[in-house]
Write a protein that holds these residues in place. Sequence first.
Motif, PDB file in Angstrom:
ATOM      1  N   ARG A  13       0.836  -1.212   0.000  1.00 42.87           N
ATOM      2  CA  ARG A  13       0.000   0.000   0.000  1.00 42.87           C
ATOM      3  C   ARG A  13       0.865   1.253   0.000  1.00 42.87           C
ATOM      4  NH1 ARG A  13      -4.281  -2.186   4.532  1.00 42.87           N
ATOM      5  NH2 ARG A  13      -5.690  -3.290   3.099  1.00 42.87           N
ATOM      6  N   TRP A  14       1.957   1.225   0.760  1.00 44.66           N
ATOM      7  CA  TRP A  14       2.833   2.391   0.780  1.00 44.66           C
ATOM      8  C   TRP A  14       3.466   2.616  -0.594  1.00 44.66           C
ATOM      9  CZ3 TRP A  14       8.162   2.080  -0.163  1.00 44.66           C
ATOM     10  CH2 TRP A  14       8.786   3.331  -0.196  1.00 44.66           C
ATOM     11  N   ILE A  15       3.836   1.541  -1.276  1.00 43.24           N
ATOM     12  CA  ILE A  15       4.461   1.654  -2.596  1.00 43.24           C
ATOM     13  C   ILE A  15       3.575   2.450  -3.552  1.00 43.24           C
ATOM     14  CG2 ILE A  15       4.982   0.257  -4.656  1.00 43.24           C
ATOM     15  CD1 ILE A  15       6.209  -1.824  -2.704  1.00 43.24           C
ATOM     16  N   PHE A  16       2.264   2.305  -3.436  1.00 40.73           N
ATOM     17  CA  PHE A  16       1.346   3.000  -4.331  1.00 40.73           C
ATOM     18  C   PHE A  16       0.859   4.337  -3.769  1.00 40.73           C
ATOM     19  CE2 PHE A  16       1.186  -1.325  -5.899  1.00 40.73           C
ATOM     20  CZ  PHE A  16       1.127  -1.147  -7.269  1.00 40.73           C
ATOM     21  N   HIS A  90       3.168  -8.742 -11.579  1.00 35.66           N
ATOM     22  CA  HIS A  90       3.073 -10.073 -11.012  1.00 35.66           C
ATOM     23  C   HIS A  90       1.760 -10.715 -11.464  1.00 35.66           C
ATOM     24  CE1 HIS A  90       0.845  -7.484  -8.250  1.00 35.66           C
ATOM     25  NE2 HIS A  90       0.153  -8.559  -7.894  1.00 35.66           N
ATOM     26  N   LEU A  91       1.701 -12.031 -11.366  1.00 33.19           N
ATOM     27  CA  LEU A  91       0.491 -12.744 -11.771  1.00 33.19           C
ATOM     28  C   LEU A  91      -0.394 -13.097 -10.588  1.00 33.19           C
ATOM     29  CD1 LEU A  91       2.045 -15.054 -14.500  1.00 33.19           C
ATOM     30  CD2 LEU A  91       0.533 -13.094 -14.849  1.00 33.19           C
ATOM     31  N   ILE A  92       0.215 -13.546  -9.497  1.00 28.67           N
ATOM     32  CA  ILE A  92      -0.555 -13.911  -8.306  1.00 28.67           C
ATOM     33  C   ILE A  92       0.002 -13.215  -7.065  1.00 28.67           C
ATOM     34  CG2 ILE A  92      -1.185 -15.813  -6.763  1.00 28.67           C
ATOM     35  CD1 ILE A  92      -1.384 -17.636  -9.147  1.00 28.67           C
ATOM     36  N   ASP A  93       1.298 -13.357  -6.844  1.00 27.67           N
ATOM     37  CA  ASP A  93       1.940 -12.843  -5.637  1.00 27.67           C
ATOM     38  C   ASP A  93       2.838 -11.660  -5.992  1.00 27.67           C
ATOM     39  OD1 ASP A  93       3.334 -12.375  -3.309  1.00 27.67           O
ATOM     40  OD2 ASP A  93       3.861 -14.464  -2.941  1.00 27.67           O
ATOM     41  N   PHE A  94       2.656 -10.531  -5.309  1.00 32.85           N
ATOM     42  CA  PHE A  94       3.432  -9.329  -5.588  1.00 32.85           C
ATOM     43  C   PHE A  94       4.931  -9.602  -5.516  1.00 32.85           C
ATOM     44  CE2 PHE A  94       5.251  -5.151  -4.812  1.00 32.85           C
ATOM     45  CZ  PHE A  94       4.470  -4.307  -5.588  1.00 32.85           C
ATOM     46  N   ARG A 118      11.470   3.194   2.578  1.00 35.41           N
ATOM     47  CA  ARG A 118      10.409   4.158   2.904  1.00 35.41           C
ATOM     48  C   ARG A 118      10.969   5.329   3.716  1.00 35.41           C
ATOM     49  NH1 ARG A 118       4.611   2.464   5.644  1.00 35.41           N
ATOM     50  NH2 ARG A 118       3.644   4.537   5.639  1.00 35.41           N
ATOM     51  N   GLU A 119      11.829   5.025   4.661  1.00 38.40           N
ATOM     52  CA  GLU A 119      12.395   6.081   5.505  1.00 38.40           C
ATOM     53  C   GLU A 119      13.180   7.091   4.690  1.00 38.40           C
ATOM     54  OE1 GLU A 119      14.665   3.926   8.351  1.00 38.40           O
ATOM     55  OE2 GLU A 119      12.905   3.178   9.459  1.00 38.40           O
ATOM     56  N   ILE A 132       6.708   9.482  -6.932  1.00 36.20           N
ATOM     57  CA  ILE A 132       7.704   8.454  -7.223  1.00 36.20           C
ATOM     58  C   ILE A 132       6.937   7.256  -7.752  1.00 36.20           C
ATOM     59  CG2 ILE A 132       9.585   7.061  -6.323  1.00 36.20           C
ATOM     60  CD1 ILE A 132       9.872   9.002  -4.025  1.00 36.20           C
ATOM     61  N   GLY A 133       7.254   6.833  -8.948  1.00 31.90           N
ATOM     62  CA  GLY A 133       6.524   5.734  -9.555  1.00 31.90           C
ATOM     63  C   GLY A 133       6.569   4.475  -8.709  1.00 31.90           C
ATOM     64  N   PRO A 134       5.426   3.805  -8.547  1.00 25.93           N
ATOM     65  CA  PRO A 134       5.419   2.567  -7.763  1.00 25.93           C
ATOM     66  C   PRO A 134       6.475   1.571  -8.211  1.00 25.93           C
ATOM     67  CG  PRO A 134       3.175   3.257  -8.249  1.00 25.93           C
ATOM     68  CD  PRO A 134       4.076   4.159  -9.032  1.00 25.93           C
ATOM     69  N   VAL A 135       6.638   1.402  -9.528  1.00 24.56           N
ATOM     70  CA  VAL A 135       7.620   0.429 -10.012  1.00 24.56           C
ATOM     71  C   VAL A 135       9.038   0.882  -9.673  1.00 24.56           C
ATOM     72  CG1 VAL A 135       7.891   1.396 -12.335  1.00 24.56           C
ATOM     73  CG2 VAL A 135       8.182  -1.060 -11.965  1.00 24.56           C
ATOM     74  N   GLY A 136       9.239   2.201  -9.565  1.00 24.22           N
ATOM     75  CA  GLY A 136      10.546   2.702  -9.154  1.00 24.22           C
ATOM     76  C   GLY A 136      10.847   2.362  -7.710  1.00 24.22           C
TER      77      GLY A 136
END
Length: 465
Positions: A13-16, A90-94, A118-119, A132-136
């Motif tokens: 959730r934080w990533i997004f 990912h297909l099933i698991d992040f 994150r810090e 910041i892009g999630p994939v980044g």
Amino acid sequence: MKSMAEQVTDTIRWIFSSYSRVPRERRQGFDRDVRHPEWTRRLLDALGKPDEQAYNVAVTGSKGKGSHAILTAAMLQQAGVRVGLFTSPHLIDFLERIRLQGLPIPEEDFVRIGQSVREIATQLPVPEDQYIGPVGLVAAIAAAWYRERQAEVVVYELGRGARHDDVNQVVHRGAIIAPIFGEHLDRLGPTWDDVVIAKMGILTGQTSWAAVSAQPPHSRKVMAPFLTAFRAGGGEVLEVGGEVEWSRNVSADGAIVRIQGPGFAVEARVDERLLPYADNLAASAAAAHCVLRDLGRPAQALEVDLRGLALIGRLQRVERRPDVVIDGAIHAESAAYVRRFVEAWRVAEHGRGQVHLVLSLPDDKDAEGVLKELGPLVHTIRFTETTNPSLHFARDLVAVAASLGYAASREADPHRAIQSALAEASPDDLVLLVGTQSFVGDALRHFRVPTGSIWISGGEGGMPC
């Protein structure tokens, strides 16, 4: 105290969160106007440049990025290299996105390193209208983990572009360019030329070589000046169909694909699943040669056994009698791989069985192109949807099929559609489950297919390493 699963969910959730806090209208438009991948580079720098601790290879293209990445990592692993593999989605698991030696990052490591990233990320002065892009952020977690685990080489699959893609900020010495088509015109366009130009951004100042898979003529024409400039600057280009050639030998004992290029030869033992991917194998072999050579490893002759490799969700057989095969084809070009597989299957089965197609294509996919490739080979067609509520299925694909001369039916629920196809199939038949990545995930869940390791333990070829 939260469970580990809850902590993983919190990290995702934080990533997004950076992306989600920016108003939707400011995230829409061409990537060159709305994305800011430089924040990923600043984050990597603040983390101590973990990406510079490994020899990195980046992969771009429209079709086959994932298979090129997996094949390259698999070849390097069999050559004795400690190799990381970064793919998406990912297909099933992040956690499938981050692998080392073919296995996903442990939950504990993902949470722990995610917290450290994150810090640092929260201290960056990102303007309110940027993100910041999630994939980044995932790439930063991956790079930090690979540094900690002392990966020698990491293969990074880029997102839809390159020039404005967050993962392209990872310093990479090698580049693999899979086939490029006129796709994502709303984000990379508006023209096919713009798509090629965006993806050629993979050739950065730190890149020393590029392995180029066979390209559509128009894409090859547009990329020509970029490759010429890259060569003029001292870069090495190995093109399938040019400097790199392949041949294959199929017998009762199996199949061998032989790849030759300047100063190297690779012999890959494969099964029927990988035969349609000969171009991909050739580009990946050229890439593996360049990496091994630069690492000072034996690189002139390489033998690999890929019969135990699972290209998850790519012509993946998940059951027998009847044969059930899952693939993520969404347009004519990708469906051509499936067509070649079906043609080979019919020869091997001496034409005994029938072919049943379950097809899940949202409104933005090339239903006509897929049907033109596969329609002549199949006996029944069922259209379905996915469990992903964000995808739209408003088109009357039964009518589209009828306009092309094919009878079809529709069952919205993907699991019911799969069950219906299985009920109709005889043990000698082939059931094809084809469509968007969300449907691939649904199909893998339906058959409880593990998606962790890229290697099959047991089965044909066994665990090769």
